[in-house]
Motif scaffolding. Sequence first.
Motif, PDB file in Angstrom:
ATOM      1  N   LYS A  36     -35.150 -52.367  35.046  1.00 41.91           N
ATOM      2  CA  LYS A  36     -34.623 -51.177  34.389  1.00 41.91           C
ATOM      3  C   LYS A  36     -33.092 -51.186  34.461  1.00 41.91           C
ATOM      4  O   LYS A  36     -32.514 -51.697  35.428  1.00 41.91           O
ATOM      5  N   VAL A  37     -32.454 -50.611  33.464  1.00 46.03           N
ATOM      6  CA  VAL A  37     -30.991 -50.576  33.398  1.00 46.03           C
ATOM      7  C   VAL A  37     -30.410 -49.904  34.641  1.00 46.03           C
ATOM      8  O   VAL A  37     -29.460 -50.410  35.251  1.00 46.03           O
ATOM      9  N   CYS A  38     -30.985 -48.791  35.040  1.00 50.10           N
ATOM     10  CA  CYS A  38     -30.467 -48.060  36.197  1.00 50.10           C
ATOM     11  C   CYS A  38     -30.542 -48.919  37.464  1.00 50.10           C
ATOM     12  O   CYS A  38     -29.623 -48.919  38.283  1.00 50.10           O
ATOM     13  N   SER A  39     -31.606 -49.668  37.614  1.00 48.70           N
ATOM     14  CA  SER A  39     -31.746 -50.554  38.776  1.00 48.70           C
ATOM     15  C   SER A  39     -30.693 -51.653  38.744  1.00 48.70           C
ATOM     16  O   SER A  39     -30.125 -52.020  39.779  1.00 48.70           O
ATOM     17  N   ALA A  40     -30.435 -52.197  37.561  1.00 48.33           N
ATOM     18  CA  ALA A  40     -29.409 -53.231  37.418  1.00 48.33           C
ATOM     19  C   ALA A  40     -28.030 -52.667  37.754  1.00 48.33           C
ATOM     20  O   ALA A  40     -27.227 -53.332  38.420  1.00 48.33           O
ATOM     21  N   VAL A  41     -27.764 -51.441  37.336  1.00 45.67           N
ATOM     22  CA  VAL A  41     -26.483 -50.797  37.629  1.00 45.67           C
ATOM     23  C   VAL A  41     -26.314 -50.636  39.142  1.00 45.67           C
ATOM     24  O   VAL A  41     -25.261 -50.959  39.695  1.00 45.67           O
ATOM     25  N   VAL A  42     -27.338 -50.171  39.811  1.00 49.01           N
ATOM     26  CA  VAL A  42     -27.259 -49.969  41.263  1.00 49.01           C
ATOM     27  C   VAL A  42     -27.073 -51.309  41.977  1.00 49.01           C
ATOM     28  O   VAL A  42     -26.242 -51.420  42.881  1.00 49.01           O
ATOM     29  N   LYS A  43     -27.806 -52.325  41.552  1.00 48.82           N
ATOM     30  CA  LYS A  43     -27.649 -53.649  42.164  1.00 48.82           C
ATOM     31  C   LYS A  43     -26.217 -54.158  42.004  1.00 48.82           C
ATOM     32  O   LYS A  43     -25.634 -54.715  42.925  1.00 48.82           O
ATOM     33  N   ARG A  44     -25.669 -53.962  40.815  1.00 43.05           N
ATOM     34  CA  ARG A  44     -24.302 -54.435  40.542  1.00 43.05           C
ATOM     35  C   ARG A  44     -23.294 -53.640  41.361  1.00 43.05           C
ATOM     36  O   ARG A  44     -22.328 -54.214  41.888  1.00 43.05           O
ATOM     37  N   LEU A  45     -23.490 -52.340  41.477  1.00 42.64           N
ATOM     38  CA  LEU A  45     -22.593 -51.535  42.315  1.00 42.64           C
ATOM     39  C   LEU A  45     -22.622 -52.031  43.760  1.00 42.64           C
ATOM     40  O   LEU A  45     -21.577 -52.176  44.396  1.00 42.64           O
ATOM     41  N   ARG A  46     -23.811 -52.310  44.262  1.00 42.61           N
ATOM     42  CA  ARG A  46     -23.948 -52.814  45.641  1.00 42.61           C
ATOM     43  C   ARG A  46     -23.269 -54.180  45.794  1.00 42.61           C
ATOM     44  O   ARG A  46     -22.586 -54.428  46.776  1.00 42.61           O
ATOM     45  N   GLU A  47     -23.466 -55.065  44.811  1.00 39.45           N
ATOM     46  CA  GLU A  47     -22.838 -56.392  44.853  1.00 39.45           C
ATOM     47  C   GLU A  47     -21.325 -56.277  44.950  1.00 39.45           C
ATOM     48  O   GLU A  47     -20.695 -56.925  45.783  1.00 39.45           O
ATOM     49  N   LEU A  48     -20.757 -55.482  44.059  1.00 36.80           N
ATOM     50  CA  LEU A  48     -19.300 -55.354  44.014  1.00 36.80           C
ATOM     51  C   LEU A  48     -18.758 -54.654  45.255  1.00 36.80           C
ATOM     52  O   LEU A  48     -17.718 -55.054  45.790  1.00 36.80           O
ATOM     53  N   ALA A  49     -19.448 -53.622  45.711  1.00 35.22           N
ATOM     54  CA  ALA A  49     -19.007 -52.926  46.919  1.00 35.22           C
ATOM     55  C   ALA A  49     -19.042 -53.882  48.110  1.00 35.22           C
ATOM     56  O   ALA A  49     -18.082 -53.942  48.896  1.00 35.22           O
ATOM     57  N   ASP A  50     -20.107 -54.660  48.232  1.00 35.22           N
ATOM     58  CA  ASP A  50     -20.213 -55.629  49.324  1.00 35.22           C
ATOM     59  C   ASP A  50     -19.101 -56.670  49.244  1.00 35.22           C
ATOM     60  O   ASP A  50     -18.499 -57.022  50.260  1.00 35.22           O
ATOM     61  N   SER A  51     -18.838 -57.164  48.037  1.00 33.86           N
ATOM     62  CA  SER A  51     -17.814 -58.205  47.878  1.00 33.86           C
ATOM     63  C   SER A  51     -16.415 -57.696  48.212  1.00 33.86           C
ATOM     64  O   SER A  51     -15.536 -58.466  48.567  1.00 33.86           O
ATOM     65  N   LYS A  52     -16.220 -56.390  48.115  1.00 31.37           N
ATOM     66  CA  LYS A  52     -14.921 -55.785  48.420  1.00 31.37           C
ATOM     67  C   LYS A  52     -14.913 -55.096  49.789  1.00 31.37           C
ATOM     68  O   LYS A  52     -13.977 -54.379  50.117  1.00 31.37           O
ATOM     69  N   LEU A  71     -20.709 -43.546  35.954  1.00 33.73           N
ATOM     70  CA  LEU A  71     -20.581 -44.986  36.109  1.00 33.73           C
ATOM     71  C   LEU A  71     -19.124 -45.426  36.008  1.00 33.73           C
ATOM     72  O   LEU A  71     -18.656 -46.237  36.809  1.00 33.73           O
ATOM     73  N   LEU A  72     -18.397 -44.888  35.064  1.00 33.81           N
ATOM     74  CA  LEU A  72     -16.985 -45.257  34.907  1.00 33.81           C
ATOM     75  C   LEU A  72     -16.153 -44.853  36.126  1.00 33.81           C
ATOM     76  O   LEU A  72     -15.246 -45.578  36.536  1.00 33.81           O
ATOM     77  N   GLN A  73     -16.472 -43.717  36.728  1.00 34.48           N
ATOM     78  CA  GLN A  73     -15.785 -43.306  37.956  1.00 34.48           C
ATOM     79  C   GLN A  73     -16.029 -44.311  39.070  1.00 34.48           C
ATOM     80  O   GLN A  73     -15.108 -44.676  39.804  1.00 34.48           O
ATOM     81  N   LEU A  74     -17.262 -44.750  39.202  1.00 34.01           N
ATOM     82  CA  LEU A  74     -17.609 -45.713  40.244  1.00 34.01           C
ATOM     83  C   LEU A  74     -16.940 -47.063  39.986  1.00 34.01           C
ATOM     84  O   LEU A  74     -16.406 -47.688  40.909  1.00 34.01           O
ATOM     85  N   ILE A  75     -16.954 -47.500  38.741  1.00 32.33           N
ATOM     86  CA  ILE A  75     -16.324 -48.770  38.380  1.00 32.33           C
ATOM     87  C   ILE A  75     -14.829 -48.717  38.679  1.00 32.33           C
ATOM     88  O   ILE A  75     -14.262 -49.654  39.254  1.00 32.33           O
ATOM     89  N   GLN A  76     -14.192 -47.627  38.298  1.00 38.56           N
ATOM     90  CA  GLN A  76     -12.759 -47.471  38.543  1.00 38.56           C
ATOM     91  C   GLN A  76     -12.469 -47.471  40.044  1.00 38.56           C
ATOM     92  O   GLN A  76     -11.514 -48.092  40.509  1.00 38.56           O
ATOM     93  N   THR A  77     -13.298 -46.813  40.816  1.00 38.45           N
ATOM     94  CA  THR A  77     -13.122 -46.765  42.268  1.00 38.45           C
ATOM     95  C   THR A  77     -13.243 -48.163  42.876  1.00 38.45           C
ATOM     96  O   THR A  77     -12.531 -48.490  43.829  1.00 38.45           O
ATOM     97  N   LEU A  78     -14.102 -48.982  42.306  1.00 35.42           N
ATOM     98  CA  LEU A  78     -14.258 -50.355  42.783  1.00 35.42           C
ATOM     99  C   LEU A  78     -13.109 -51.262  42.336  1.00 35.42           C
ATOM    100  O   LEU A  78     -12.973 -52.384  42.819  1.00 35.42           O
ATOM    101  N   GLY A  79     -12.302 -50.780  41.411  1.00 33.95           N
ATOM    102  CA  GLY A  79     -11.152 -51.555  40.952  1.00 33.95           C
ATOM    103  C   GLY A  79     -11.504 -52.683  40.003  1.00 33.95           C
ATOM    104  O   GLY A  79     -10.822 -53.706  39.971  1.00 33.95           O
ATOM    105  N   VAL A  80     -12.575 -52.493  39.239  1.00 27.99           N
ATOM    106  CA  VAL A  80     -12.955 -53.499  38.246  1.00 27.99           C
ATOM    107  C   VAL A  80     -13.009 -52.847  36.865  1.00 27.99           C
ATOM    108  O   VAL A  80     -13.119 -51.626  36.745  1.00 27.99           O
ATOM    109  N   SER A  81     -12.924 -53.673  35.855  1.00 26.97           N
ATOM    110  CA  SER A  81     -13.013 -53.164  34.487  1.00 26.97           C
ATOM    111  C   SER A  81     -14.484 -53.053  34.091  1.00 26.97           C
ATOM    112  O   SER A  81     -15.344 -53.726  34.685  1.00 26.97           O
TER     113      SER A  81
END
Length: 79
Positions: free
Chosen positions: A2-18, A52-62
């Motif tokens: 599901k799209v929402c699951s993919a979004v959460v996985k990606r948020l976790r990936e990026l947060a972990d990497s940073k 989602l855009l707020q979270l992406i911006q907070t992570l410092g990615v486009s």
Amino acid sequence: MKVCSAVVKRLRELADSKNISLYKLQKDSGIPEGTFLSLIYGNRKGVNLTTLLQLIQTLGVSPKEFFDSPLFNEETLDI
């Protein structure tokens, strides 16, 4: 997936990497705790674009960098 699951996985990936905890991501983004937890724990069917855009911006990615992941491959997403 599901799209929402993919979004959460990606948020976790990026947060972990940073080295950003999910707690810090939520606090720094200004998103209400209930909204954030509901998203992270899969209690939502979708994700609001503004959230989602707020979270992406907070992570410092486009947005382009966020969605440039195999998680968002059309063949694997259940839309």
